[in-house]
Design an enzyme around this catalytic site. Structure first.
Site, PDB file in Angstrom:
ATOM      1  N   PRO A   2       0.803  -1.196   0.000  1.00 30.83           N
ATOM      2  CG  PRO A   2       0.275  -0.825   2.197  1.00 30.83           C
ATOM      3  CD  PRO A   2       1.289  -1.455   1.336  1.00 30.83           C
ATOM      4  CD  GLU A   3       3.541   3.106  -3.922  1.00 30.90           C
ATOM      5  OE1 GLU A   3       3.654   4.298  -4.248  1.00 30.90           O
ATOM      6  OE2 GLU A   3       3.957   2.167  -4.611  1.00 30.90           O
ATOM      7  CE  LYS A  58       4.561   4.860   1.371  1.00 27.96           C
ATOM      8  NZ  LYS A  58       5.812   4.149   1.027  1.00 27.96           N
ATOM      9  NE  ARG A 106       7.469  -9.862   1.348  1.00 31.63           N
ATOM     10  CZ  ARG A 106       8.084  -9.066   0.480  1.00 31.63           C
ATOM     11  NH1 ARG A 106       7.409  -8.559  -0.539  1.00 31.63           N
ATOM     12  NH2 ARG A 106       9.340  -8.773   0.635  1.00 31.63           N
ATOM     13  NE  ARG A 143      16.074  16.453   3.680  1.00 32.49           N
ATOM     14  CZ  ARG A 143      16.121  15.829   4.842  1.00 32.49           C
ATOM     15  NH1 ARG A 143      16.854  14.749   4.959  1.00 32.49           N
ATOM     16  NH2 ARG A 143      15.477  16.286   5.859  1.00 32.49           N
ATOM     17  NE  ARG A 252      11.601  -0.917  -2.821  1.00 32.62           N
ATOM     18  CZ  ARG A 252      10.444  -0.470  -2.342  1.00 32.62           C
ATOM     19  NH1 ARG A 252      10.419   0.588  -1.551  1.00 32.62           N
ATOM     20  NH2 ARG A 252       9.319  -1.069  -2.634  1.00 32.62           N
TER      21      ARG A 252
END
Length: 263
Positions: A2-3, A58, A106, A143, A252
């Site tokens: 889920p995002e 989230k 999981r 950043r 990722r």
DNA sequence: TCAAATGTTTGATC
DNA sequence: GGATCAAACATTTG
């Protein structure tokens, strides 16, 4: 799984149905998911009333009449209202008019009870769906991380995950390894616009169902049909026909068009 | 058998 | 302090 759009879809559908409901009892079966102690957390929830249900990044935050229940779905977590239990059911919330199941193959998800809003949630960066451009631009300028890493960092910006990061970067024509501090105002505006647009359309489509995701009624989302790069390695770019490339960024899988998104 | 999977945390290193 | 990277968590699927 889920995002932001998937969690938002779940919260929107559950909030009206769970607000005001009482938790008669809870039972947990995964020490990994319910780290505060299976019986201890269950005992603290029993008898509490759900005052509200909100999304924070989230996380799903249930404000109770005393204390806070926080659920994070990890990669494969599902909340199912009046669904059937499976071998992966890790939590059962028996409510006064229904039953809420927490399923998680999981077991990367988390279920926590705390008196106040937990640190983890307090420390989240601004929400990706509602952040204003000026604040977004300031974050990028402050950043020098690769833009994909920055968008995924929940303490900088909350809600973006692997799918929507790739989709937003493609729509803004920005290469995923671009240094965030080197993005000019116009390109940052394109990214901000693409991010909010992708999230908004994904919510309207009730999220992306790739392998696991279903909403609280077990229904799939449909935004995966509109993915332009995620999961489309080697397929032609919808804009220029160049094969979509898959690389690894921030550990990722990362999908982009080498022609539309120049380094 | 190996790689990859919607996420986060932790520890080592620069 | 920031940032990167690898590993870990646990399980399924192609």
């Amino acid at each position: 799984m889920p995002e932001l759009p998937e969690v938002e879809t779940i919260v929107r559908s559950l909030a009206p149905r769970l607000t005001g409901r009482r938790i008669l009892s809870a039972i947990f079966s995964s020490k990994l998911v319910t780290r505060g102690g299976l019986k201890k957390v269950a005992a603290r929830l029993a008898g509490k009333t759900i005052l509200s249900l909100k999304r924070h990044g989230k996380h799903i935050v249930f404000q109770l009449d005393s204390g806070v229940l926080t659920i994070h779905l990890g990669m494969t977590g599902k909340l199912l209202l009046d669904g059937a239990a499976t071998p992966y059911t890790r939590g059962i919330f028996r409510l006064d008019r229904s039953t809420l199941l927490y399923d998680d193959v999981r077991q990367f998800g988390r279920i926590d009870f705390s008196e106040q809003l937990p640190e983890r949630v307090e420390r989240l960066g601004p929400d990706a769906l509602v952040i204003e451009f000026d604040q977004f631009y300031a974050l990028l300028k402050a950043r020098k991380a690769r833009i994909k890493s920055l968008l995924l960092n929940q303490s900088v910006l909350s809600g973006m995950g692997n799918i929507y990061t790739d989709e937003a970067l493609f729509r803004a024509r920005i290469h995923p390894t671009t240094n965030s501090g080197r993005l000019g105002r116009v390109r940052a505006q394109n990214l901000h616009r693409a991010m909010v647009e992708v999230l908004t359309i994904a919510i309207a489509s009730k999220g992306s169902s790739i392998s696991d995701y279903v909403d609280a009624d077990g229904a799939s989302g449909s935004f995966q049909l509109q993915h332009l790069v995620y999961g489309r390695a080697d397929q032609p770019c919808s804009k220029c026909g160049t094969p979509i490339r898959r690389i690894v960024v921030a550990q990722r899988g990362t999908h982009y068009c080498p022609r539309c998104q120049r380094a």
